[in-house]
Design an enzyme around this catalytic site. Structure first.
Site, PDB file in Angstrom:
ATOM      1  N   LYS A  97       0.846  -1.207   0.000  1.00  0.00           N
ATOM      2  CA  LYS A  97       0.000   0.000   0.000  1.00  0.00           C
ATOM      3  C   LYS A  97       0.880   1.256   0.000  1.00  0.00           C
ATOM      4  O   LYS A  97       0.694   2.177  -0.810  1.00  0.00           O
ATOM      5  CB  LYS A  97      -0.908   0.009   1.235  1.00  0.00           C
ATOM      6  CG  LYS A  97      -1.593   1.335   1.536  1.00  0.00           C
ATOM      7  CD  LYS A  97      -2.575   1.762   0.475  1.00  0.00           C
ATOM      8  CE  LYS A  97      -3.081   3.177   0.719  1.00  0.00           C
ATOM      9  NZ  LYS A  97      -3.968   3.643  -0.366  1.00  0.00           N
ATOM     10  N   CYS A 102      -2.803  11.545   1.529  1.00  0.00           N
ATOM     11  CA  CYS A 102      -2.098  10.256   1.401  1.00  0.00           C
ATOM     12  C   CYS A 102      -0.682  10.425   0.850  1.00  0.00           C
ATOM     13  O   CYS A 102       0.291  10.048   1.479  1.00  0.00           O
ATOM     14  CB  CYS A 102      -2.857   9.345   0.452  1.00  0.00           C
ATOM     15  SG  CYS A 102      -4.573   9.286   0.823  1.00  0.00           S
TER      16      CYS A 102
END
Ligand code: SAJ
Length: 418
Positions: free
Chosen positions: A205, A259
């Site tokens: 991720k 993010c």
């Protein structure tokens, strides 16, 4: 199957609704009383395509309820944790995650599966979370409960579609945990599910977003090279990307969002990366480059600057970590007065907002375009020209191929403009 989702934010709420739509009995848990009240009435607390309708549907069908009382987890077969993991001093701040896990643990029932969806540093699942759950619940991982990491890949604005259709990586702390988590997510995910272990899932991720950040840094570096060589970097990238295996990203005024600016640092907590800090620092330096371009054209003159765009990327109302604020801050420090306009944003703290681009441009020394909103494409530059003091545009997002009539223009990577 009873499922609890702890954390009803941009990821938790859509995820909860999708499981409820798949006919699981879902309870959402959140600390925020107001949010729980709104959600319990089927009112969506933020804008996300399709979510208001889906939330209303699952609340009416009684498949989804919300509460602030985490003890509801005592009945849960599956508990999904989707709480924020922000950045603090270039490391993951696990406070909210620890608090969530600590609050769940006393209610953990035997045989339950816990899934961490939050983006976390390598080994968080198999070390920090596992230890905390065992310590507080007095239960034993892999024999009494199952634990996995299932990172999300939901693009803001298309979250529901992406949760359902994107491929998914699911990593358990052991085979059984992985198996259980795959079984649960198969109820909502149409994409391919790739089973692995929790550490691989965590690093995969983080690598997705780090890949993006490093490639954006290369694009920004290339932009400054093209400025030196007097060429248009967007032309260079367009042509280089004609190669079947080349995908150079786009330069910009910096990297925003909740993010990309954070995740790469999670990888450098225990590892001395060379390229990650270099890329992060290069991207974070882009607002300075915007100011350099502007000052080069104004030759010391001070006054009002119009900032077009505050959101961190096109056509969203999300301003988290938006580089526009760093540009505004640097310009203010240099004695300029800033007025901003963003068609998707009604209010923003400590920045003067105008109701239109023309209003923002009134008596301005320059217009700095920081977000490539589609709505900026049909701007009436004739109207802007009538009110602006100095017809200068600094285009940071390749909105314009060439300057509108009567304007001078510079831009990031636009070495072809003088
Ligand atoms: N940006 C550039 N150049 C580019 C692409 C983006 O400067 O070529 C800038 C954008 O303007 C923005 C920032 O980077 O300020 C981040 O943009 P983004 O498009 O990466 O958007 P996010 O952060 O909303 O979504 C990312 C996505 N990750 C990947 O594409 C690998 C999304 O799929 C993830 O689900 C999301 O992060 C997340 O939640 O991790």
């Amino acid at each position: 199957m009873k499922l609890c989702v702890v954390g009803l934010g941009y990821i938790g709420l859509p995820t909860a609704c999708l499981f409820a739509k798949a006919n699981l009995d879902v309870t959402g848990v959140d600390l925020d009383k107001q949010k729980v009240e709104k959600v319990s009435k089927g009112v969506c607390p933020f804008s996300e395509t399709g979510l208001p309708e889906l939330l209303k549907q699952v609340v009416e069908s009684k498949r989804f309820t919300a509460t602030t009382d985490v003890s509801i987890c005592k009945n849960a077969d599956v508990i999904i944790v989707a709480v924020p993991t922000p950045l603090k001093d270039k490391r993951m701040d696990g406070t909210a995650l620890k608090n969530a896990v600590n609050s769940i643990a006393p209610h953990l029932k035997k045989g339950a599966l816990i899934v961490i969806e939050s983006t976390i540093s390598p080994n968080t699942t198999s070390i920090m979370v596992k230890k905390l759950l065992e310590k507080v619940s007095k239960l034993k991982a892999t024999t009494d409960f199952y634990l996995a990491h299932c990172p999300e890949r939901a693009f803001p604005g298309k979250t529901l579609h992406e949760i359902v259709n994107n491929d998914r990586v699911i990593g358990g702390i052991d085979e059984k945990s992985t198996e259980k988590a795959v079984e649960v997510y198969s109820k909502i995910v149409k994409g391919t599910i790739y089973p692995t272990n929790s550490t691989v899932a965590e690093i995969a991720k983080l690598s997705e977003n780090t890949y993006r950040d490093v490639n954006i840094a290369f694009a920004n570096d290339l932009a400054m090279l093209c400025e030196k060589f007097g060429v248009n970097v967007f032309k260079v990238i367009e042509l280089a990307n004609k190669h079947p295996r080349v995908n150079i990203h786009l330069p910009g005024p910096g990297v925003g969002g909740h993010c990309i600016p954070l995740d790469p640092w999670f990888l450098t907590e225990e590892f001395e990366s060379k390229i990650i800090p270099l890329s992060r620092n290069l991207n974070d330096s882009m607002p300075h480059h915007v100011v350099e371009l502007l000052e080069k054209s104004l030759k010391g003159e001070k006054g009002k600057i119009a900032l077009l765009g505050l959101a961190y990327k096109p056509d969203v109302d999300d301003m988290r970590e938006s580089p526009a604020f760093e540009v505004a801050h640097l310009l203010t420090q240099k004695g300029f007065l800033i007025t901003a306009f963003d068609p998707h944003i009604e209010s923003a703290s400590n920045i003067t907002l105008a109701r239109s681009a023309v209003d923002a441009s009134k008596d301005a020394l320059a217009i700095v375009i920081v977000t490539k909103h589609s709505k900026f494409k049909d701007m009436n530059w004739g109207e802007v020209k009538k009110v602006i003091k100095n017809p200068l545009i600094i285009d940071c997002v390749n909105l314009l191929e060439k300057p509108p009539a009567g304007f001078r223009m510079l831009g990031i990577g636009r070495g072809d403009l003088k």
